[in-house]
Enzyme design. Structure first.
Site, short mmCIF file in Angstrom:
data_model
loop_
_atom_site.label_atom_id
_atom_site.label_comp_id
_atom_site.label_asym_id
_atom_site.label_seq_id
_atom_site.Cartn_x
_atom_site.Cartn_y
_atom_site.Cartn_z
N SER A 82 0.86 -1.19 0.00
CA SER A 82 0.00 0.00 0.00
C SER A 82 0.89 1.23 0.00
O SER A 82 2.01 1.21 -0.53
CB SER A 82 -0.92 -0.05 1.22
OG SER A 82 -1.74 1.09 1.26
N SER A 83 0.43 2.31 0.62
CA SER A 83 1.21 3.54 0.66
C SER A 83 0.64 4.50 1.70
O SER A 83 -0.56 4.48 1.97
CB SER A 83 1.16 4.23 -0.71
OG SER A 83 1.75 5.51 -0.64
N TYR A 110 -3.02 7.66 -8.12
CA TYR A 110 -2.10 6.65 -7.55
C TYR A 110 -2.56 6.28 -6.15
O TYR A 110 -2.64 5.08 -5.80
CB TYR A 110 -0.68 7.21 -7.51
CG TYR A 110 0.27 6.40 -6.66
CD1 TYR A 110 0.81 5.21 -7.13
CD2 TYR A 110 0.61 6.82 -5.37
CE1 TYR A 110 1.68 4.46 -6.35
CE2 TYR A 110 1.47 6.08 -4.58
CZ TYR A 110 2.00 4.90 -5.06
OH TYR A 110 2.85 4.15 -4.28
N LYS A 132 -3.91 2.62 -4.12
CA LYS A 132 -3.46 2.05 -2.85
C LYS A 132 -4.62 1.92 -1.86
O LYS A 132 -4.63 1.03 -1.00
CB LYS A 132 -2.32 2.90 -2.29
CG LYS A 132 -1.07 2.89 -3.20
CD LYS A 132 -0.56 1.48 -3.48
CE LYS A 132 0.73 1.47 -4.28
NZ LYS A 132 1.25 0.12 -4.51
P1 NAP Z 1 10.64 1.22 -8.12
O1 NAP Z 1 11.97 1.34 -7.49
O2 NAP Z 1 10.17 2.20 -9.13
O3 NAP Z 1 10.54 -0.27 -8.74
C1 NAP Z 1 9.35 -0.67 -9.35
C2 NAP Z 1 9.37 -2.16 -9.57
O4 NAP Z 1 8.10 -2.52 -10.16
C3 NAP Z 1 10.45 -2.59 -10.53
O5 NAP Z 1 10.93 -3.85 -10.17
C4 NAP Z 1 9.71 -2.66 -11.86
O6 NAP Z 1 10.26 -3.60 -12.77
C5 NAP Z 1 8.33 -3.12 -11.42
N1 NAP Z 1 7.33 -2.69 -12.40
C6 NAP Z 1 7.08 -1.43 -12.82
N2 NAP Z 1 6.15 -1.45 -13.80
C7 NAP Z 1 5.84 -2.75 -13.99
C8 NAP Z 1 4.96 -3.43 -14.88
N3 NAP Z 1 4.23 -2.77 -15.80
N4 NAP Z 1 4.89 -4.76 -14.82
C9 NAP Z 1 5.64 -5.44 -13.92
N5 NAP Z 1 6.48 -4.88 -13.06
C10 NAP Z 1 6.57 -3.54 -13.10
O7 NAP Z 1 9.46 1.17 -7.04
P2 NAP Z 1 9.47 1.17 -5.44
O8 NAP Z 1 9.56 2.56 -4.99
O9 NAP Z 1 10.38 0.14 -4.90
O10 NAP Z 1 7.95 0.72 -5.19
C11 NAP Z 1 7.58 -0.59 -4.85
C12 NAP Z 1 6.15 -0.55 -4.35
O11 NAP Z 1 6.07 0.33 -3.23
C13 NAP Z 1 5.14 -0.02 -5.37
O12 NAP Z 1 3.94 -0.75 -5.26
C14 NAP Z 1 4.93 1.41 -4.94
O13 NAP Z 1 3.69 1.91 -5.36
C15 NAP Z 1 5.02 1.29 -3.44
N6 NAP Z 1 5.37 2.51 -2.70
C16 NAP Z 1 6.50 3.22 -2.99
C17 NAP Z 1 6.83 4.33 -2.22
C18 NAP Z 1 8.09 5.11 -2.45
O14 NAP Z 1 8.25 6.18 -1.82
N7 NAP Z 1 9.01 4.69 -3.27
C19 NAP Z 1 5.99 4.72 -1.17
C20 NAP Z 1 4.84 3.97 -0.92
C21 NAP Z 1 4.53 2.86 -1.67
P3 NAP Z 1 11.43 -3.16 -13.81
O15 NAP Z 1 12.61 -2.76 -12.96
O16 NAP Z 1 11.68 -4.37 -14.62
O17 NAP Z 1 10.90 -2.00 -14.58
#
Ligand code: NAP
Length: 248
Positions: free
Chosen positions: A141-142, A155, A159
């Protein structure tokens, strides 16, 4: 202590960011990890190599989860590798779009929901036959689902939907012994939140947190590994904030 020794795990979006951290934590704790990616094959193979170098077992699996049939194809790949038992599903892959309300297109809206909501839903559905008693599903989630942070309305709504799925999945699957939880990260230093790498972004983030540093992927990966493990055996239906005390 995380107990996942001998368990099988699929982590989606494990090539980078929090998925990578979760895959490494699970691999280190003894699970066989399927490292899913969409485009970043090299990074995913790097995660596999890191787990193998530490004495663990891992393999990369690819699927672009924006396609309607991708969760079905990914589930088939997973079943071909692990056979009839998957102990841990971490549905972490996600996309975001920071944009004012006026500027989001229908295609962008649909793409957010396709990857962040539709894919986890059908991945759980398609993997259910091999998720047995003692299995754990962790969704991501987020902070955005409970607080208006940034220009992230659509977005954040994805979540909010994830939070709803957690409750319904946990209630429906509990009688089968399957636990379902989510982590709700705050701003974490990944490619998705790269604005936090600027001075202005960092000031904004620290201003809303009780703990005064930027969250790192392994701050979340370790909690995912805990929720996936038997140490969390009495936790289900939970949405666990992992945000350094954001927006208290
Ligand atoms: P990230 O570094 O941008 O990595 C995204 C990952 O998702 C990568 O492994 C990417 O694969 C994969 N992905 C993206 N598009 C895809 C698609 N169309 N099909 C399959 N895989 C896909 O993201 P992150 O920040 O670690 O986020 C991970 C989770 O945490 C997400 O659900 C995000 O919404 C959530 N989140 C993030 C934050 C934050 O501050 N970063 C905060 C709250 C929640 P590739 O590398 O192969 O492209």
């Amino acid at each position: 202590m995380t107990h996942v020794s001998g368990k099988t795990a699929l982590v989606t979006g494990a090539s980078r960011g929090m998925g990578r951290a979760a895959a490494l934590a699970l691999g280190k704790a003894g699970a066989q990890v399927l490292v899913h990616y969409a485009r970043a094959a090299e990074e995913a193979e790097g995660v596999v190599a890191e787990i193998a170098a530490a004495g663990g077992r891992a393999q990369a699996v690819q699927a672009d989860l924006s396609a309607p049939d991708a969760p079905f194809a990914l589930a088939r790949q997973v079943r071909a590798i692990v056979g009839d038992r998957l102990d841990i599903l971490v549905a972490n892959a996600g996309v975001s779009k920071a944009v004012p309300i006026e500027d989001l297109s229908v295609a962008e809206f649909d793409s957010l929901f396709a990857v962040n909501v539709r894919a986890p839903y059908f991945l759980v559905q398609q993997l259910l036959p091999i998720l047995g008693a003692g299995s754990s599903v962790v969704l991501v989630s987020s902070l955005g689902a409970r607080a208006a942070v940034g220009t992230l309305a659509a977005y954040a709504a994805t979540k909010g939907a994830v939070d709803t799925l957690v409750k319904h999945f946990a209630a429906s699957l509990g009688p089968r012994g399957i636990r379902v939880n989510a982590v709700a990260p705050g701003v974490i230093d990944t490619d998705m939140s790269n604005f936090a790498r600027t001075e202005e972004g960092k000031t904004f983030v620290l201003g809303m947190q009780a703990l005064k540093r930027i969250g790192q992927p392994d701050d979340v990966g370790d909690v995912i590994a805990f929720l996936a493990s038997d140490a969390a055996r009495w936790i289900t239906g939970g949405i666990i904030p992992v945000d350094g005390g954001s927006k208290l």
